[in-house]
Design a protein around this motif. Structure first.
Motif, PDB file in Angstrom:
ATOM      1  N   GLY A 151       0.792  -1.220   0.000  1.00 17.30           N
ATOM      2  CA  GLY A 151       0.000   0.000   0.000  1.00 17.30           C
ATOM      3  C   GLY A 151       0.826   1.272   0.000  1.00 17.30           C
ATOM      4  O   GLY A 151       0.285   2.370   0.095  1.00 17.30           O
TER       5      GLY A 151
ATOM      6  N   LYS B  78       3.692   2.007  -4.663  1.00 19.78           N
ATOM      7  CA  LYS B  78       4.673   1.655  -5.687  1.00 19.78           C
ATOM      8  C   LYS B  78       4.012   1.376  -7.031  1.00 19.78           C
ATOM      9  O   LYS B  78       4.423   1.901  -8.070  1.00 19.78           O
ATOM     10  CB  LYS B  78       5.494   0.437  -5.227  1.00 19.78           C
ATOM     11  CG  LYS B  78       6.148   0.640  -3.850  1.00 19.78           C
ATOM     12  CD  LYS B  78       6.895  -0.586  -3.363  1.00 19.78           C
ATOM     13  CE  LYS B  78       6.064  -1.834  -3.123  1.00 19.78           C
ATOM     14  NZ  LYS B  78       5.095  -1.733  -2.005  1.00 19.78           N
ATOM     15  N   THR B  79       2.981   0.534  -7.011  1.00 17.37           N
ATOM     16  CA  THR B  79       2.296   0.195  -8.262  1.00 17.37           C
ATOM     17  C   THR B  79       1.592   1.419  -8.842  1.00 17.37           C
ATOM     18  O   THR B  79       1.645   1.658 -10.055  1.00 17.37           O
ATOM     19  CB  THR B  79       1.285  -0.947  -8.024  1.00 17.37           C
ATOM     20  OG1 THR B  79       2.020  -2.108  -7.619  1.00 17.37           O
ATOM     21  CG2 THR B  79       0.489  -1.263  -9.287  1.00 17.37           C
ATOM     22  N   THR B  80       0.975   2.202  -7.979  1.00 17.49           N
ATOM     23  CA  THR B  80       0.311   3.416  -8.455  1.00 17.49           C
ATOM     24  C   THR B  80       1.326   4.355  -9.105  1.00 17.49           C
ATOM     25  O   THR B  80       1.061   4.944 -10.164  1.00 17.49           O
ATOM     26  CB  THR B  80      -0.413   4.136  -7.294  1.00 17.49           C
ATOM     27  OG1 THR B  80      -1.331   3.216  -6.701  1.00 17.49           O
ATOM     28  CG2 THR B  80      -1.164   5.363  -7.782  1.00 17.49           C
TER      29      THR B  80
HETATM   30  P1  ATP Z   1       1.776  -3.600  -2.822  1.00 13.52           P
HETATM   31  O1  ATP Z   1       3.172  -3.799  -2.328  1.00 13.52           O
HETATM   32  O2  ATP Z   1       0.747  -4.233  -1.935  1.00 13.52           O
HETATM   33  O3  ATP Z   1       1.602  -3.909  -4.262  1.00 13.52           O
HETATM   34  P2  ATP Z   1       1.911  -0.767  -3.487  1.00 13.52           P
HETATM   35  O4  ATP Z   1       3.053  -0.107  -2.799  1.00 13.52           O
HETATM   36  O5  ATP Z   1       2.104  -1.128  -4.903  1.00 13.52           O
HETATM   37  O6  ATP Z   1       1.459  -2.017  -2.636  1.00 13.52           O
HETATM   38  P3  ATP Z   1      -0.450   0.599  -4.376  1.00 13.52           P
HETATM   39  O7  ATP Z   1      -1.032  -0.647  -4.941  1.00 13.52           O
HETATM   40  O8  ATP Z   1       0.085   1.599  -5.310  1.00 13.52           O
HETATM   41  O9  ATP Z   1       0.687   0.217  -3.326  1.00 13.52           O
HETATM   42  O10 ATP Z   1      -1.541   1.247  -3.429  1.00 13.52           O
HETATM   43  C1  ATP Z   1      -1.387   2.512  -2.778  1.00 13.52           C
HETATM   44  C2  ATP Z   1      -2.696   2.911  -2.099  1.00 13.52           C
HETATM   45  O11 ATP Z   1      -3.656   3.284  -3.084  1.00 13.52           O
HETATM   46  C3  ATP Z   1      -3.351   1.812  -1.284  1.00 13.52           C
HETATM   47  O12 ATP Z   1      -3.955   2.436  -0.174  1.00 13.52           O
HETATM   48  C4  ATP Z   1      -4.395   1.243  -2.228  1.00 13.52           C
HETATM   49  O13 ATP Z   1      -5.461   0.675  -1.508  1.00 13.52           O
HETATM   50  C5  ATP Z   1      -4.824   2.490  -2.994  1.00 13.52           C
HETATM   51  N1  ATP Z   1      -5.266   2.197  -4.380  1.00 13.52           N
HETATM   52  C6  ATP Z   1      -4.479   1.773  -5.379  1.00 13.52           C
HETATM   53  N2  ATP Z   1      -5.173   1.648  -6.525  1.00 13.52           N
HETATM   54  C7  ATP Z   1      -6.444   1.994  -6.234  1.00 13.52           C
HETATM   55  C8  ATP Z   1      -7.669   2.081  -6.981  1.00 13.52           C
HETATM   56  N3  ATP Z   1      -7.696   1.785  -8.283  1.00 13.52           N
HETATM   57  N4  ATP Z   1      -8.779   2.477  -6.342  1.00 13.52           N
HETATM   58  C9  ATP Z   1      -8.744   2.784  -5.029  1.00 13.52           C
HETATM   59  N5  ATP Z   1      -7.656   2.740  -4.268  1.00 13.52           N
HETATM   60  C10 ATP Z   1      -6.508   2.340  -4.849  1.00 13.52           C
END
Ligand code: ATP
Length: 254
Positions: A42, A45-47
């Motif tokens: 969360g 990173k992916t965002t």
């Molecule tokens: P992980 O290691 O679990 O993959 P991450 O670092 O890639 O996590 P993200 O997936 O980018 O994190 O998520 C960042 C935040 O944005 C989280 O709180 C997630 O719930 C929220 N989030 C991401 N995409 C969406 C979406 N499409 N709609 C609503 N919330 C989202």
């Protein structure tokens, strides 16, 4: 090495329902290096990957590739400029062959439909060249014996390799790999690590998301740490433990 950023990001932010998923004030990605991106679930990173590769739009912010602003571009345009990404959950089309999945990479990401609809003649003209390149990449990733199989028949690790092959079809300058090692068995993990290093040795810039600190230390030239949407630290891989914020937010009791 002296700073030579391929990517420069300023003030990029993305909010989902009141949660700041990403709020990166400034980040530079060094050309020709392997940058490891770490951070708890969360962290954003992916965002962040989605935003800079055109798969999602930020609320605000600017970012550039080789000094060219990318803000309004869609993924296949970004791919044509030289940046591609892979996905945590691979996007192989299960009912197409392995070869066809790789060939589709030539259209750039999510460009398949665009190309198929608007310019089938371009596709035909370049078909032989595209097929040759796809076979070459399949050999590189030791998937050539599977060229005619449905992608759906591949193991998790083979799909990761397929996705890398597909991403390389546009000869990118920079590849963004979202958890390339997740769900991959140890033997293939080693081979994926070697592939990532050889990309760097060929001059391709690599940014990859990974949770395993041994992997991060093994292959990263530089590490960026995210937490709660922000970049909280950057460092050489073997200096990560020196940073209290990193130990608190990420390394925890390790
Ligand atoms: P992980 O290691 O679990 O993959 P991450 O670092 O890639 O996590 P993200 O997936 O980018 O994190 O998520 C960042 C935040 O944005 C989280 O709180 C997630 O719930 C929220 N989030 C991401 N995409 C969406 C979406 N499409 N709609 C609503 N919330 C989202």
């Amino acid at each position: 090495p002296k700073p030579d950023p391929i990517i420069v990001v300023d003030n990029i932010s993305r909010t989902f329902g009141g949660i700041k998923a990403v709020q990166v004030d400034h980040l530079e990605v060094q050309r020709g290096a392997i940058t490891g991106l770490i951070g708890p679930n969360g962290a954003g990173k992916t965002t962040f990957f989605n935003l800079i590769t055109g798969f999602d739009k930020p609320d605000s912010g600017t970012w550039s590739l080789n000094g060219d602003p990318l803000g309004r571009m869609v993924p296949h345009q970004v791919a044509r400029r030289g940046m591609v990404r892979t996905f945590q959950l691979t996007k192989a089309l299960a009912k197409l062959t392995v070869l066809d999945n790789v060939r589709l990479g030539a259209a750039g990401q999510r460009g398949e439909h665009f190309l198929a609809a608007l310019a089938p003649w371009v596709w035909r003209k370049q078909e032989a060249e595209i097929t040759d390149r796809a076979h070459e990449l399949l050999r590189r990733f030791k998937l050539d014996a599977k060229a005619g199989d449905f992608a759906g028949s591949l193991s998790g690790g083979q799909r990761k390799l397929l996705e890398m092959a597909r991403a390389l079809m546009t000869d990118p300058e920079i590849v963004m790999l979202d958890e390339p090692m997740a769900g991959v068995n140890p033997a293939l993990t080693q081979s994926l690590l070697e592939h990532i290093k050889s990309l760097r040795d060929e001059g391709v810039t690599v940014v990859f998301v990974e949770h395993d600190m041994d992997v991060i230390r093994d292959i990263s030239d530089w590490v960026v740490v995210m937490a709660q949407g922000q970049v909280i630290a950057e460092s050489l891989p073997d200096r990560l433990g020196d940073n209290e914020a990193v130990v608190d937010a990420y390394l925890g009791g390790h």
